[in-house]
Scaffold this active site. Structure first.
Site, short mmCIF file in Angstrom:
data_model
loop_
_atom_site.label_atom_id
_atom_site.label_comp_id
_atom_site.label_asym_id
_atom_site.label_seq_id
_atom_site.Cartn_x
_atom_site.Cartn_y
_atom_site.Cartn_z
N TRP A 198 0.83 -1.21 0.00
CA TRP A 198 0.00 0.00 0.00
C TRP A 198 0.85 1.25 0.00
O TRP A 198 0.36 2.33 -0.32
CB TRP A 198 -0.92 0.00 1.21
CG TRP A 198 -0.23 0.19 2.54
CD1 TRP A 198 0.73 -0.61 3.09
CD2 TRP A 198 -0.45 1.25 3.48
NE1 TRP A 198 1.12 -0.12 4.30
CE2 TRP A 198 0.42 1.01 4.58
CE3 TRP A 198 -1.27 2.35 3.51
CZ2 TRP A 198 0.47 1.85 5.69
CZ3 TRP A 198 -1.22 3.19 4.62
CH2 TRP A 198 -0.36 2.94 5.69
N ASP A 199 2.13 1.10 0.38
CA ASP A 199 3.05 2.24 0.39
C ASP A 199 2.95 3.06 -0.89
O ASP A 199 3.00 4.28 -0.87
CB ASP A 199 4.52 1.78 0.43
CG ASP A 199 4.84 0.73 1.45
OD1 ASP A 199 3.92 0.01 1.87
OD2 ASP A 199 6.02 0.63 1.80
N LYS A 249 2.39 0.45 16.17
CA LYS A 249 3.63 0.28 15.42
C LYS A 249 3.94 1.51 14.59
O LYS A 249 5.08 1.94 14.48
CB LYS A 249 3.50 -0.94 14.50
CG LYS A 249 4.76 -1.26 13.70
CD LYS A 249 4.54 -2.44 12.78
CE LYS A 249 5.80 -2.79 12.00
NZ LYS A 249 5.54 -3.75 10.92
N GLN A 250 2.90 2.05 13.97
CA GLN A 250 3.11 3.13 13.02
C GLN A 250 1.84 3.95 12.95
O GLN A 250 0.75 3.46 13.22
CB GLN A 250 3.42 2.56 11.64
CG GLN A 250 2.30 1.70 11.08
CD GLN A 250 2.75 0.87 9.89
OE1 GLN A 250 3.08 -0.28 10.03
NE2 GLN A 250 2.77 1.47 8.73
N GLU A 293 0.24 -2.49 12.38
CA GLU A 293 0.28 -3.95 12.39
C GLU A 293 0.49 -4.53 13.79
O GLU A 293 0.61 -5.74 13.93
CB GLU A 293 1.37 -4.44 11.43
CG GLU A 293 1.00 -4.15 10.00
CD GLU A 293 2.07 -4.57 9.00
OE1 GLU A 293 3.02 -5.25 9.40
OE2 GLU A 293 1.94 -4.20 7.82
#
Lengths: 790, 790
Positions: free
Chosen positions: A371-372, A601-602, A498
């Site tokens: 998806w980046d 995580k992000q 995630e």
């Protein structure tokens, strides 16, 4: 990624338009192979030495060319992918070995008097100059320059010069096409710790054809399981003052031109090597051979100087539309241009192929696209190199059949795009962080809509865009459901974070799906005929609208913050003190523990506040940032740039600057200690995001381009360029004002900190007020943003 | 499992105390190997023919003896087990091959005139009688009988008789010990479709010693990776009227006694074969050899007749304490006794080893033990064969170090028991349905507490019980947390329903943990000195109490039903019409789809209503059953028996009867089409559960034994026996009354439909009222309970 303590000198000379490195530390050679990679999005050459060794990962890649390998499971399940695609190191044409009076030129032996490598962002070439003395005392100066052509996508070229110093010298150069190179580096380590991957990649190529004549040769190979065929050809021009004995041979995995000559002191041996590459899943060996022969003919006909000139011209145009200028931090200026350059290299000439997470700079992530691409890379390309953006979306569209088949396999409607893939088929071997990441489909839809809005590319919309939007809307309207309260829910999926998986109503996913559904309704209304061909009915679009309107937005009334997913704020706190020094957490804690606690995580919800910022009030953004920043550990390189944008918006400019630095220097300072396996293209795209959306405050909600610029105190000046439909604009920001200029094209309605204006022939200058001074929240211990030694 | 359409005759003669089968259909031979398996919980022999073939899975097992195999992952993660234990087919001593005038006796050739096999639940032997005519026309009658001794756990024995019919006949018998048998059956299929499993099990044994003398032989082998050593010995008695030539040899994987003789018409060759088995992880080859030599010496000294007599005596005692009598359905009577017999075989003499999900009847589930044992099997053993129950819990306690190490590895406190294992180490290769199934630890705690209450076994409690309860309470108090509302939550785990995983506040798990926490507090208060040694403080027990008191109980106020997990009733409905014919769903739908919809694999909340029934009102039980039964597909053999109990309690007696039948006939009618790989011990335990807890209405909440009997119209009489501490009771139920008798021991306080009474020397007779007539809910289409052709 948060880093710890002080940082060493990374060895790069600061220069606004070059990456220049004088080091030759063998231990860090893998880094430079990735950082100095040259690519046009179709061909990628890692920045290895021409002499072949020392090398860590040799790396020649053709976008979309892969081998298959089995995915094993301790306990399998329905719908688990049985095989994965993995990028293949194809026939290496970079190699020009050199013998100096019978001694192989090798930096590990003898002594290196001077050594410098330069990746030039304007010439689009990698230059190198080495003065080397052999163990027996002969000294030569070697200069090389290589390019992968932006203008001729099947062509690369190398100029290689050797000059004997102080005496006449006998030299032998061997210019190779080398297939099935050992992947292991000097230590003889294998392709992978994973024996299955090693098995797939240990000599993946089977020879089909080898031929040579004069100074030219061609090799054609195919992969064992994926049955893709690749051809590589080379031809040479040789300039030398005296006589040269040359011979050529080609057989199996090796084609070699050997040039033996004696070069007089003050004279040079100059070899210009032209490379042509091609691959196909369908075309025959003779057809591919013809294709690379033609590429070589074209390259030779053009010639080295003209190839270089075209390359520079192409880049001039790119920088005219895409450059970002920074004052106040020259290292940041260099790093930002390095980032933009590599993103261009990753996406420029993919031509209906994916843009992998590592570009074509290394074998990391198996060469997969995530998806980046749509979420991090595509915004920059859309506003600076829209043709490349359109090509990427055409690639996604070309995989529509596979995405529809995957949806059907999993019992879904419409099209379900893969979490990770090269050819469009799902390659994820752990579904909670793969298949469950359904937002990838919404990300594709929203990138599609953004591209259409920003470019007005109606041909694309008719051919690809409507169908992408329709099939993705079908997917989400079928994936979710209205509960008994009338709320539309999307349960049991995984958002960007995630460390929280298989959750209900992930806010990011719900907002992304909501927007995707609305974009589909809009696109259908623009192109009713196309929609009719796709079987879209009024009832269907009405349902999409109701799904979007009734979307569940989890919010904690007691805390006054949104919930990353339903019940998130009720989960147990994470013990950050205990986890200090145990990052990334996924290597030290089980998923089952990470998933059920408040550890991120992000950027997930915080990222949603940027992408879908019109769905939040300023107060909510501040409260959410203050809640989520202290529990986000940035174990993903995708996090810092998003958090930087949000920090800038809520007024934490110092923090935004540090977070931006962390994103921008991910690769140059090897913050994740894995640059060797390839650059983090999305983190590099964060350089653009943080300048334009962060300190520039650019937003594009429904086609209205708005700005809210504000510089951090570390920068005195920032300018960036964007193309919006036919209009090219330049935005220049200082501490107290912003200047908007229309570089070309029709007038454009914009906004500055909420105040609308029309930008025409005259620049518009607007003041900038300092943000309210607020104490920024604190990162988890050990997760402080990266701060350079300035 | 729901089944479809009509059912064939399964070929068993109905008999109250035997399983008798006259068939010899080669295609169904694998079923009979499991159904006719003999075992004492330490040694297991599948019901193969002595002649060795035809065979589907030969199968000789020693409880706890395993080999290791790698568990591979497409994408690995922290804490994923790297290897799994898998049960090994050890040296086969069942084999006595027969040559009739040079022709091997084999049911696949010649003609079978008569053939009958009988598993006798009172003698504890497997008998067989075959009259067979060879392809060249010689007819012999073969009678065999075998037993695995309940009284001498290392001993098995076979009596094998051959009688020539109509003429004198030359016979050769070869009695083997055979290691590394080919696992494949007649079709030559391999051990497993899984190449890794096949690799581990293809000749898993390495020969250490082979020796023989006279009629006896011994083989000792070890496994390659797990390094366990197993010894097998045999000795023989031979009775024959004339001369017999005998020879014996032993080498590597084969020991063989050959007997060649001519038997006159009217006379017989009779071979009595004694087998001794032993294994160890630590003892030497000579020590193990001595152990099996001693077993053989003991067996021979006892002799066949006395071994049989001891076996029958052992079973008399078992049936005296455990028998269930049924009138009105003689096939059900047979099936219930078959079930009780096999559970005894699985658990009788394990002696600090696990009771595997398949007992020792086949290689299914790799020979692993799951939560089934404590939750389904242990209640029956606790009240009918408490010594066996105690041994099982001592096995769990013996794995305490591994459970504590696993907890530490995963960042938890206390002891975290494995989802599936042979030796106590986690073998689950898919964590959402393995490691996340944390209720297994609560199930162990609650089985421990039940055993202590029912037996008053104080030595066990002091040695094992307190520690099990304390370490499991530590695990759950650390696993969950109090949220800001003061509720204790257990998030991100998986309950019994494996179609809903990684969920928050699974009701079953929360109630199981709540009870486990309270049992720990009680046990600690009974044994403060033991608790002090374990470092338990008053603050700690206070915390356990608060965790239990504040436990989250998810409930949907709008629907008036409990939620299987938080938000469960808001999930999307499952499309049962579309999934008709696609069972089990996990083979046809992805987990990600199953998890986020309202579809239940097996009784979860409905099971909790039985085990923790004092936490629900009668109205809640009815509402919950009506809600969950129609969305439960029974893709697990663990479901029907639990649903039957709940159906009986809420008054759906017809439905309860059908569900009970489905559980009881799981194996006899091979409802899952996989009996060949082993019996479903927990489903068989459902026979006891449904009689005692279902139609008997027995509950044991906090030590108060209560009954609420009610028969379905299909049965006219049901009686069952229980041992509670020193008291043995008999409960006999008819349509309108129940009679309670104290068979021996002190008086006991009981209850009948809520009315308390003390049972002393005089029987207590109480009336039974018919339940209110209610329309039972409907199962999902295609998931109707199994109904026999009566």
């Amino acid at each position: 990624m948060p880093t710890h303590g002080t940082h060493p000198d990374h060895g790069f000379d600061v220069h606004p338009w070059e990456l220049r490195w004088r080091g030759f530390d063998i231990d860090t050679i893998g880094r430079t192979e990735a950082l100095f990679a040259t690519s046009n999005g179709h061909i990628g050459l890692r920045g290895t030495f021409e002499e072949g060794e020392p090398v860590e990962v040799p790396g020649t890649y053709l976008n979309g060319f892969y081998e298959l390998r089995d995915l094993p499971y301790a306990e399998s399940g329905y719908g688990f992918p049985e095989s994965s695609q993995t990028v293949v190191n194809v026939t290496d044409g970079k190699v020009i070995r050199l013998l100096v009076e019978d001694e192989p030129m090798d930096l590990r032996y003898g002594s290196t008097v001077e050594h410098e490598r330069v990746l030039d962002f304007r010439s689009g070439t990698l230059r190198r100059e080495t003065m080397w003395t052999s163990p027996t005392g002969r000294t030569v100066r070697i200069r090389s320059e290589r390019l992968v052509s932006f203008t001729k996508r099947t062509v690369a070229a190398i100029r290689y010069e050797v000059e004997p110093i102080g005496e006449d010298m006998s030299l032998v150069a061997q210019s190779d096409l080398l297939a099935n190179e050992p992947i292991g580096g000097p230590g003889g380590k294998s392709a992978s710790d994973d024996p299955r991957l090693a098995a797939a990649l240990d000599a993946p190529l089977v020879a089909d054809l080898a031929d040579c004549e004069d100074y030219s040769a061609v090799l054609v190979h195919h992969t064992r399981r994926s049955a893709l065929t690749a051809a590589a050809a080379m031809d040479h021009e040789i300039e030398v003052s005296g006589n040269a004995d040359t011979s050529i041979r080609a057989e199996g995995d090796l084609a070699r031109l050997t040039v033996a000559t004696t070069v007089e002191q003050g004279s040079k041996l100059v070899i210009t090597k032209y490379l042509g590459y091609g691959w196909s899943a369908r075309r025959s060996v003779p057809a591919l051979r013809a294709q690379v022969d033609a590429a070589i003919a074209m390259a030779k006909e053009t010639g080295w100087d003209a190839l270089k000139a075209e390359q520079a011209e192409y880049l001039d145009a790119f920088w005219r539309d895409a450059d970002i200028e920074i004052e106040g931090d020259s290292e940041l200026q260099q790093a930002v241009r390095f980032s933009l350059f590599h993103i261009l290299q990753a996406g420029a000439r993919g031509q209906s192929r994916a843009i992998p997470a590592k570009g074509l700079t290394g074998p990391g992530y198996d060469g997969h696209t995530f998806w980046d691409t749509e979420t991090f890379v595509m915004p920059m390309l859309t506003y600076t190199a829209p043709a490349a953006a359109g090509e990427e979306l055409r690639w996604r569209h070309s995989t529509m059949d596979k995405a529809k088949a995957r949806a059907t396999e999993l019992g879904e409607s419409g099209a379900m795009f893969p979490w990770r893939s090269i050819n469009g088929e799902e390659c994820s071997g752990y579904w909670p962080a793969g298949t469950a990441g359904v937002h990838v489909s919404a990300d594709i839809a929203n990138a599609t809509a953004r591209y259409i809005r920003a470019t007005g590319d109606e041909a694309f919309e008719i051919e690809c865009g409507v169908e992408l939007l329709v099939e993705i809307a079908r997917f989400f309207s079928g994936l979710g459901h209205h509960d008994m309260n009338g709320d539309f829910r999307i349960d049991g999926i995984t958002g960007p974070d995630e460390y929280t998986a298989v959750a209900n109503n992930n806010l990011f996913t719900n907002l992304a799906a909501q927007q995707a559904l609305r974009e589909a309704v809009t696109s259908v209304s623009r192109h009713p005929a196309v929609a009719r061909e796709l079987g879209v009915t009024g009832a269907e679009t009405a349902r999409w609208s109701s799904c979007a309107d009734d979307m569940t937005i989890p919010y904690d009334d007691a805390l006054g913050v949104h919930q990353q997913c339903e019940a998130f704020t009720l989960l147990a706190p994470w013990d950050f003190e205990a986890s200090t020094g145990r990052y990334p957490l996924l290597l030290n804690y089980p998923y089952y523990d990470l998933y059920r606690k408040q550890v991120v995580k992000q950027a997930d919800l915080v990222f949603a506040m940027y992408l879908f910022g019109d769905r939040f009030t300023p107060e909510q953004k501040l409260a959410n940032f203050d809640y989520y920043y202290p529990i986000t550990v940035r174990d993903s390189s995708l996090s810092a740039c998003c958090e930087a944008v949000a920090a800038a918006e809520v007024g934490y400019l110092d923090l935004a600057f540090d977070l931006m630095s962390e994103s921008v220097f991910t690769d140059l300072h090897d913050l994740h200690n894995n640059v060797s396996s390839g650059l983090h293209i999305a983190a590099l795209a964060g350089a653009w995001t943080d300048c334009v959306a962060g300190f520039g405050g650019m937003r594009d909600f429904g086609g209205a381009i708005t700005f809210a610029p504000r510089l951090p105190r570390q920068l005195s000046y920032l300018s960036f360029r964007m193309t919006v439909r036919e209009s090219r604009i330049l935005v220049a920001v200082t501490a107290d004002s912003a200047t908007y200029r229309l570089v070309s094209g029709p007038t454009l309605e914009l906004a500055h900190h909420g105040e609308r204006f029309v930008l025409g022939d005259h620049p518009v200058i607007r003041p900038i007020e300092a943000p309210p001074s607020r104490q920024a929240p604190i990162a988890p211990p050990g997760c402080e943003p990266y701060r350079r030694a300035l």
